[in-house]
Design a protein around this motif. Structure first.
Motif, PDB file in Angstrom:
ATOM      1  N   THR A   1       0.829  -1.212   0.000  1.00  0.00           N
ATOM      2  CA  THR A   1       0.000   0.000   0.000  1.00  0.00           C
ATOM      3  C   THR A   1       0.856   1.251   0.000  1.00  0.00           C
ATOM      4  O   THR A   1       0.577   2.214  -0.729  1.00  0.00           O
ATOM      5  CB  THR A   1      -0.919   0.010   1.233  1.00  0.00           C
ATOM      6  N   LEU A   2       1.917   1.255   0.795  1.00  0.00           N
ATOM      7  CA  LEU A   2       2.795   2.425   0.868  1.00  0.00           C
ATOM      8  C   LEU A   2       3.576   2.602  -0.428  1.00  0.00           C
ATOM      9  O   LEU A   2       3.737   3.728  -0.917  1.00  0.00           O
ATOM     10  CB  LEU A   2       3.762   2.284   2.044  1.00  0.00           C
ATOM     11  N   LEU A   3       4.049   1.510  -0.993  1.00  0.00           N
ATOM     12  CA  LEU A   3       4.810   1.593  -2.240  1.00  0.00           C
ATOM     13  C   LEU A   3       3.925   2.061  -3.386  1.00  0.00           C
ATOM     14  O   LEU A   3       4.352   2.884  -4.216  1.00  0.00           O
ATOM     15  CB  LEU A   3       5.427   0.230  -2.564  1.00  0.00           C
ATOM     16  N   LEU A   4       2.697   1.568  -3.427  1.00  0.00           N
ATOM     17  CA  LEU A   4       1.771   1.994  -4.477  1.00  0.00           C
ATOM     18  C   LEU A   4       1.405   3.467  -4.323  1.00  0.00           C
ATOM     19  O   LEU A   4       1.308   4.202  -5.312  1.00  0.00           O
ATOM     20  CB  LEU A   4       0.504   1.129  -4.428  1.00  0.00           C
ATOM     21  N   THR A   5       1.236   3.906  -3.067  1.00  0.00           N
ATOM     22  CA  THR A   5       0.937   5.315  -2.817  1.00  0.00           C
ATOM     23  C   THR A   5       2.063   6.200  -3.319  1.00  0.00           C
ATOM     24  O   THR A   5       1.832   7.218  -3.980  1.00  0.00           O
ATOM     25  CB  THR A   5       0.723   5.554  -1.310  1.00  0.00           C
ATOM     26  N   GLY A   6       3.297   5.812  -3.024  1.00  0.00           N
ATOM     27  CA  GLY A   6       4.443   6.579  -3.500  1.00  0.00           C
ATOM     28  C   GLY A   6       4.523   6.613  -5.015  1.00  0.00           C
ATOM     29  O   GLY A   6       4.800   7.665  -5.612  1.00  0.00           O
ATOM     30  N   ALA A   7       4.274   5.469  -5.656  1.00  0.00           N
ATOM     31  CA  ALA A   7       4.343   5.399  -7.118  1.00  0.00           C
ATOM     32  C   ALA A   7       3.267   6.259  -7.779  1.00  0.00           C
ATOM     33  O   ALA A   7       3.533   6.978  -8.746  1.00  0.00           O
ATOM     34  CB  ALA A   7       4.200   3.946  -7.567  1.00  0.00           C
ATOM     35  N   LEU A   8       2.042   6.198  -7.254  1.00  0.00           N
ATOM     36  CA  LEU A   8       0.948   7.000  -7.824  1.00  0.00           C
ATOM     37  C   LEU A   8       1.174   8.492  -7.596  1.00  0.00           C
ATOM     38  O   LEU A   8       0.932   9.312  -8.494  1.00  0.00           O
ATOM     39  CB  LEU A   8      -0.384   6.565  -7.218  1.00  0.00           C
ATOM     40  N   ALA A   9       1.640   8.843  -6.393  1.00  0.00           N
ATOM     41  CA  ALA A   9       1.887  10.257  -6.087  1.00  0.00           C
ATOM     42  C   ALA A   9       2.974  10.835  -6.982  1.00  0.00           C
ATOM     43  O   ALA A   9       2.977  12.042  -7.272  1.00  0.00           O
ATOM     44  CB  ALA A   9       2.256  10.419  -4.623  1.00  0.00           C
ATOM     45  N   SER A  10       3.903   9.996  -7.438  1.00  0.00           N
ATOM     46  CA  SER A  10       4.993  10.473  -8.286  1.00  0.00           C
ATOM     47  C   SER A  10       4.503  10.950  -9.645  1.00  0.00           C
ATOM     48  O   SER A  10       5.226  11.664 -10.349  1.00  0.00           O
ATOM     49  CB  SER A  10       6.034   9.360  -8.476  1.00  0.00           C
ATOM     50  N   GLN A  11       3.292  10.567 -10.026  1.00  0.00           N
ATOM     51  CA  GLN A  11       2.746  10.977 -11.319  1.00  0.00           C
ATOM     52  C   GLN A  11       2.076  12.352 -11.264  1.00  0.00           C
ATOM     53  O   GLN A  11       1.871  12.998 -12.296  1.00  0.00           O
ATOM     54  CB  GLN A  11       1.727   9.939 -11.808  1.00  0.00           C
ATOM     55  N   LEU A  12       1.731  12.802 -10.062  1.00  0.00           N
ATOM     56  CA  LEU A  12       0.932  14.022  -9.921  1.00  0.00           C
ATOM     57  C   LEU A  12       1.627  15.298 -10.404  1.00  0.00           C
ATOM     58  O   LEU A  12       0.946  16.193 -10.933  1.00  0.00           O
ATOM     59  CB  LEU A  12       0.500  14.181  -8.464  1.00  0.00           C
ATOM     60  N   PRO A  13       2.946  15.471 -10.233  1.00  0.00           N
ATOM     61  CA  PRO A  13       3.555  16.718 -10.719  1.00  0.00           C
ATOM     62  C   PRO A  13       3.323  16.976 -12.205  1.00  0.00           C
ATOM     63  O   PRO A  13       3.261  18.136 -12.635  1.00  0.00           O
ATOM     64  CB  PRO A  13       5.043  16.518 -10.417  1.00  0.00           C
ATOM     65  N   ASP A  14       3.179  15.921 -13.005  1.00  0.00           N
ATOM     66  CA  ASP A  14       2.976  16.098 -14.446  1.00  0.00           C
ATOM     67  C   ASP A  14       1.536  16.414 -14.812  1.00  0.00           C
ATOM     68  O   ASP A  14       1.169  16.379 -15.993  1.00  0.00           O
ATOM     69  CB  ASP A  14       3.440  14.846 -15.201  1.00  0.00           C
ATOM     70  N   VAL A  15       0.717  16.747 -13.805  1.00  0.00           N
ATOM     71  CA  VAL A  15      -0.652  17.164 -14.081  1.00  0.00           C
ATOM     72  C   VAL A  15      -0.679  18.547 -14.720  1.00  0.00           C
ATOM     73  O   VAL A  15      -1.735  19.031 -15.149  1.00  0.00           O
ATOM     74  CB  VAL A  15      -1.488  17.147 -12.774  1.00  0.00           C
ATOM     75  N   ASP A  16       0.488  19.189 -14.824  1.00  0.00           N
ATOM     76  CA  ASP A  16       0.542  20.529 -15.433  1.00  0.00           C
ATOM     77  C   ASP A  16       0.550  20.485 -16.954  1.00  0.00           C
ATOM     78  O   ASP A  16       0.655  21.521 -17.603  1.00  0.00           O
ATOM     79  CB  ASP A  16       1.767  21.301 -14.917  1.00  0.00           C
ATOM     80  N   THR A  17       0.468  19.291 -17.539  1.00  0.00           N
ATOM     81  CA  THR A  17       0.363  19.174 -18.990  1.00  0.00           C
ATOM     82  C   THR A  17      -0.694  18.132 -19.348  1.00  0.00           C
ATOM     83  O   THR A  17      -0.731  17.046 -18.748  1.00  0.00           O
ATOM     84  CB  THR A  17       1.715  18.806 -19.632  1.00  0.00           C
ATOM     85  N   SER A  18      -1.537  18.453 -20.298  1.00  0.00           N
ATOM     86  CA  SER A  18      -2.629  17.542 -20.683  1.00  0.00           C
ATOM     87  C   SER A  18      -2.127  16.359 -21.491  1.00  0.00           C
ATOM     88  O   SER A  18      -2.880  15.422 -21.757  1.00  0.00           O
ATOM     89  CB  SER A  18      -3.685  18.311 -21.491  1.00  0.00           C
TER      90      SER A  18
END
Length: 348
Positions: A24-41
């Motif tokens: 659960t913790l590893l998946l949370t870290g992996a998913l959160a790592s994608q969020l910074p690129d929300v600045d481009t569609s």
């Protein structure tokens, strides 16, 4: 940098810094790592969160506001209530987000890490050593991250770096550290290499761990229930050169304390009979009345769980991880005063 590289970097960092192999913790870290690129569609999170990415894309260049310490701090504050539920989950979330944008500092364009300052953070200084998306260098980094992640997951699944170090070396003091940290959670087995103190014959046997005795010695028992002090001190029945600790089964501990005031030992222990088992151990000190005829047999080749000191009219009996059968056989009919702690290990 590819999304999978971000995820691998965040997963590896989460496992390393939080010392965990929890999915659960590893998946949370992996998913959160994608969020910074929300600045481009054009990114995966941007396509999923299109209204948000479109709004950001119109107002901020790529790798600026969402790739900064400012955004990381904002995310940490907004998600702070998660700490109440699970602090490590919150840590994995923030760590994953940070790793998601920090990995881009190794690319040719870097990131605006100190936004609103327009200065770009780029590592290393030599442009030829920076990564390009999809380049052989990035694939090499991915391969290294995979190997490191596998190693960390293996280590953390076995209890962490310190436990792995202690388990590998098998030093008695390291074995004691493992038992101290895991003895309340697991039934532990000890593979012992060494020699018998009296017979001087070699030992290569597996024992069940009862409890630590000192910083260098453990109390172990064999399949017949016979106990041995094992470690590196001069009081040991087994002088160990290596002790390898293995987890067997999860356990639940029950600890009961009792006070005796001139009571028959057998009658007092009968109150706890239903909760006792083969892994019930009794510790404490009793003052036994009319102990003139009380005799405690000692053994040089095994651990003496019951010892006796005679006084004028009473005997002082010391119990160290004695079994209920031993206590009843020796002291059951005597009147005694003192305190006892009954520890029962229940295998789940």
């Amino acid at each position: 940098m590819r999304s999978i590289t971000h995820a691998l970097f965040a997963t590896t960092a989460t496992s390393l810094l939080l010392g965990t192999a929890e999915p659960t913790l590893l998946l949370t870290g992996a998913l959160a790592s994608q969020l910074p690129d929300v600045d481009t569609s054009r990114s995966i999170p941007g396509r999923i969160l299109l209204p948000v990415s479109s709004w950001l894309e119109k107002r901020y260049p790529h790798r600026t506001i969402t790739h900064s310490f400012l955004a990381t701090g904002a995310i940490a504050l907004v998600t702070l209530p998660v700490v109440i539920i699970a602090s490590k989950l919150w840590q994995a979330l923030i760590l994953g987000y940070f790793c998601g944008w920090f990995a881009d500092v190794f690319t040719k364009s870097g990131v605006a890490a100190f936004y609103p300052s327009a200065a770009r953070l780029v590592i290393p200084g030599n442009p030829q050593l920076r990564l390009s998306t999809g380049s052989p260098a990035e694939y090499f980094v991915m391969a290294v991250l995979i190997l490191v992640a596998i190693a960390l997951l293996t280590i953390n699944s076995n209890g962490g770096i310190l436990r792995t170090f202690n388990s590998t070396l098998g030093i008695p003091s390291g074995a004691v550290e493992i038992v101290n940290s895991e003895g309340s959670q697991y039934l532990l087995m000890a593979q012992v290499y060494g020699r018998w103190a009296i017979a001087q014959q070699s030992v290569n046997e597996k024992f069940e761990v009862v409890r630590p005795l000192t910083q260098t010695d453990l109390l172990l028992k064999d399949s017949s229930g016979k106990r041995y002090r094992t470690g590196s001190s001069q009081n040991c029945q087994i002088i160990a050169s290596r002790i390898l600790i293995e987890r067997s089964s999860p356990v639940r501990l029950q600890v009961q304390e009792m006070q005796l005031t001139e009571q028959v030992v057998a009658e007092v222990l009968a109150q706890y009979q239903n909760s006792m088992s083969e892994r019930t151990y009794i510790n404490g000190t009793l003052t036994v009345e009319d102990a003139e005829d009380l005799v405690v047999t000692t053994h040089a080749d095994s651990f003496n769980t019951i010892t006796l000191q005679h006084g004028r009219e009473v005997g002082v009996v010391q119990l160290e991880s004695a079994s209920p059968a031993e206590v009843l056989s020796l002291l059951g009919d005597y009147y005694a005063s003192g305190s006892l702690i009954i520890r029962t290990v229940e295998v789940l």
